[in-house]
Structure formats: C-alpha cells, structure tokens
Design a protein around this motif. Structure first.
Motif, short mmCIF file in Angstrom:
data_model
loop_
_atom_site.label_atom_id
_atom_site.label_comp_id
_atom_site.label_asym_id
_atom_site.label_seq_id
_atom_site.Cartn_x
_atom_site.Cartn_y
_atom_site.Cartn_z
N CYS A 188 61.76 63.41 73.62
CA CYS A 188 61.77 61.95 73.58
C CYS A 188 61.00 61.37 74.74
O CYS A 188 61.46 60.44 75.42
N GLY A 189 59.84 61.91 75.02
CA GLY A 189 59.00 61.36 76.09
C GLY A 189 59.58 61.62 77.45
O GLY A 189 59.86 62.76 77.80
N ASP A 190 59.76 60.57 78.26
CA ASP A 190 60.15 60.78 79.64
C ASP A 190 61.65 60.95 79.83
O ASP A 190 62.15 61.01 80.95
N GLY A 191 62.41 61.05 78.73
CA GLY A 191 63.80 61.47 78.84
C GLY A 191 64.82 60.38 79.13
O GLY A 191 66.02 60.63 79.09
N TRP A 192 64.37 59.15 79.45
CA TRP A 192 65.37 58.14 79.80
C TRP A 192 66.07 57.55 78.59
O TRP A 192 67.04 56.83 78.71
N LEU A 193 65.60 57.86 77.39
CA LEU A 193 66.29 57.45 76.17
C LEU A 193 66.53 58.70 75.33
O LEU A 193 65.73 59.04 74.48
N ALA A 194 67.63 59.39 75.59
CA ALA A 194 67.88 60.67 74.95
C ALA A 194 68.06 60.52 73.44
O ALA A 194 68.79 59.66 72.97
N VAL A 227 69.37 50.92 66.84
CA VAL A 227 68.90 52.05 66.04
C VAL A 227 69.26 53.35 66.75
O VAL A 227 69.62 53.34 67.93
N LEU A 228 69.17 54.44 66.01
CA LEU A 228 69.42 55.75 66.59
C LEU A 228 68.13 56.56 66.57
O LEU A 228 67.50 56.69 65.53
N ALA A 229 67.74 57.07 67.73
CA ALA A 229 66.56 57.93 67.81
C ALA A 229 66.94 59.33 67.35
O ALA A 229 67.92 59.90 67.83
N LEU A 230 66.19 59.87 66.40
CA LEU A 230 66.50 61.17 65.82
C LEU A 230 65.77 62.32 66.51
O LEU A 230 66.34 63.37 66.76
N THR A 231 64.51 62.11 66.78
CA THR A 231 63.70 63.12 67.47
C THR A 231 62.44 62.44 67.99
O THR A 231 62.27 61.23 67.81
N GLY A 232 61.57 63.20 68.63
CA GLY A 232 60.35 62.61 69.16
C GLY A 232 59.25 63.63 69.34
O GLY A 232 59.48 64.84 69.25
N GLU A 233 58.06 63.12 69.55
CA GLU A 233 56.90 63.96 69.82
C GLU A 233 56.06 63.31 70.92
O GLU A 233 55.97 62.09 70.99
N VAL A 234 55.45 64.15 71.74
CA VAL A 234 54.48 63.66 72.72
C VAL A 234 53.12 64.24 72.35
O VAL A 234 52.98 65.46 72.24
N HIS A 235 52.14 63.38 72.12
CA HIS A 235 50.78 63.80 71.77
C HIS A 235 49.92 63.68 73.01
O HIS A 235 49.65 62.57 73.48
N VAL A 236 49.49 64.82 73.54
CA VAL A 236 48.68 64.84 74.76
C VAL A 236 47.21 65.01 74.37
O VAL A 236 46.80 66.07 73.91
N ARG A 237 46.45 63.94 74.55
CA ARG A 237 45.02 63.98 74.21
C ARG A 237 44.23 64.74 75.28
O ARG A 237 43.36 65.55 74.96
N VAL A 238 44.51 64.44 76.53
CA VAL A 238 43.87 65.14 77.66
C VAL A 238 44.95 65.42 78.70
O VAL A 238 45.61 64.48 79.16
N PRO A 239 45.18 66.69 79.06
CA PRO A 239 46.20 66.98 80.06
C PRO A 239 45.81 66.44 81.43
O PRO A 239 44.64 66.30 81.74
N GLY A 240 46.83 66.12 82.22
CA GLY A 240 46.58 65.71 83.60
C GLY A 240 46.29 66.92 84.47
O GLY A 240 46.37 68.07 84.02
N GLU A 241 45.98 66.67 85.73
CA GLU A 241 45.72 67.76 86.68
C GLU A 241 46.37 67.45 88.02
O GLU A 241 46.21 66.35 88.56
N PHE A 242 47.12 68.44 88.53
CA PHE A 242 47.70 68.35 89.86
C PHE A 242 47.13 69.52 90.65
O PHE A 242 47.25 70.68 90.26
N VAL A 243 46.47 69.22 91.76
CA VAL A 243 45.75 70.23 92.54
C VAL A 243 46.55 70.58 93.80
O VAL A 243 46.93 69.68 94.57
N ILE A 300 58.52 58.24 68.56
CA ILE A 300 59.95 58.43 68.37
C ILE A 300 60.32 58.13 66.92
O ILE A 300 59.88 57.13 66.35
N LYS A 301 61.11 59.01 66.33
CA LYS A 301 61.61 58.81 64.96
C LYS A 301 62.99 58.19 65.04
O LYS A 301 63.91 58.76 65.66
N VAL A 302 63.17 57.00 64.44
CA VAL A 302 64.44 56.29 64.53
C VAL A 302 65.01 56.01 63.14
O VAL A 302 64.28 56.01 62.14
#
Length: 217
Positions: free
Chosen positions: A37-43, A78-94, A171-173
């Motif tokens: 569910c993305g960043d987790g603040w809405l489980a 509403v009730l969130a059932l599940t979710g997906e995160v679509h990453v077009r370009v990953p970030g970078e931490f050096v 998010i699927k609701v």
C-alpha cells in the motif's frame, strides 16, 4: 590481423555497452511491486479510509483503465483491499562512507517506499525487502544531503540521494455498496489517526466483528 583487431574492438565495445546498460535504470520498463500500500501509512485491509477529495475508481491499475465509479469528498468510508507500486525509474542512494556492510561508491537502487525512510532496495543483483536510509533530500526536518560534496562535509553522513524513485501508487478499494476499483490518488484519503470517532463508525464495527470471528475459529 586486421580482422582480429576489429573483432576485439567490437567485443570491447559490446562489453562497455553492457556494463553501462547494467548501471542504468530500465527506462520504459516498469517494475510492479504487488501487494503493498505504498508508503505504509494507510495499511490495506485493517483500517477504513475516509475520502476528503473526489476520487475516480478504475477497473485496473492504469490511467487508461475503464472508469467504474467514483467516491465523493466527505462520503462513506472505503476499505483498501490491496495495492501496487509501479516504479518507472528506480532512485539511487550513493554510499560515501562505510555503513552496515556497504562500501563507499556502492549504489543502492531504490524501489518501493515503505514510509519512515525505509525502501525496498536492489543492490548487486540482490533484492533487500527493507533498508532504512537516514532521511529524505526534501524533508524539511530530517533532510539528507543530495551530493557527494555536501555529504563529505556533513558529520555522520554516510550517503546521499542522487535521485528519488519515479513511481506511482495504486490502491484497490471497496465502497460500502460493493463497488471495487483502483485509484492512484491515495493522498485523497485521510489517515486513521486523523479521523474522528464518527467518521468510519460502521466500517470500523464491521472490521472489529470480522476480527472477532477469525479469532473464534
């Protein structure tokens, strides 16, 4: 002899191209992280979501998906059932300094953000479910340097964000009347701890009874 040198040069060029390609994010190839569910603040599945903005629901997690309905600002929870995160370009931490087994120069590819500065990461061909980074390059309080020079000049800095992930959360609701659809606007719903006791009373009671039934089995 000339033919051999030409063949060697071609092999060298192919090798260099392959190495450069391995270091680049796969532009145009979207990585889909399902069941989150993305960043987790809405489980998902545990708390009602209160809509505070009009939100379109689609048949599938895609902006081209057929519209199946919408929820209204201030409408029923509403009730969130599940979710997906679509990453077009990953970030970078050096990495700039050694830290927890990582070496200076290591690059962590950042994918799903789980909240609290925790990311799903890919490093040296291996997936790591959760890696806690020191903060965010845009956070007003816990800001992390965004360049090597800035990090080297900052005490206790062990890495910097070269780029944040380019991603989209779906998010699927399910609405109280049974309508099920996907939205890429989770920010249109309030967090449970921001809701009043009356906001989602009926759905909270339904979830409470459901949990009791599971425990009694």
């Amino acid at each position: 002899m000339l033919r051999s040198l030409t063949a060697c040069a071609c092999l060298l060029l192919l090798s260099l191209t392959a190495n450069l390609s391995a270091q680049q994010p796969h532009r145009g190839r979207v990585y889909v992280d399902r069941g989150v569910c993305g960043d987790g603040w809405l489980a998902c599945g545990r708390h009602p979501w209160k809509p505070h903005a009009k939100t379109i629901l689609r048949a599938r997690p895609n902006v081209a998906g057929r519209k199946v309905g919408e929820v209204q600002a201030g409408g029923p929870c509403v009730l969130a059932l599940t979710g997906e995160v679509h990453v077009r370009v990953p970030g970078e931490f050096v990495m700039v300094r050694p830290h927890e087994g990582y070496r200076p120069g290591d690059v962590l590819a950042l994918y799903t953000y789980h909240g609290e500065s925790v990311y799903k990461v890919r490093h040296r061909g291996r997936w790591i479910a959760e890696v806690a980074l020191p903060g965010s390059p845009t956070h007003s309080v816990n800001r992390v340097p965004s360049s090597r020079q800035e990090c080297e000049a900052t005490p206790r800095c062990w890495g910097y964000f070269k780029r944040e992930p380019d991603s989209e959360t779906w998010i699927k609701v399910r609405t109280p009347d049974g309508l099920v659809g996907w939205t890429n606007q989770p920010e249109n719903f309030s967090q449970p701890h921001w809701q009043s006791a009356e906001d989602c009373r009926e759905l909270n009671e339904e979830l409470r009874q459901r949990r009791q039934r599971r425990r009694s089995r």
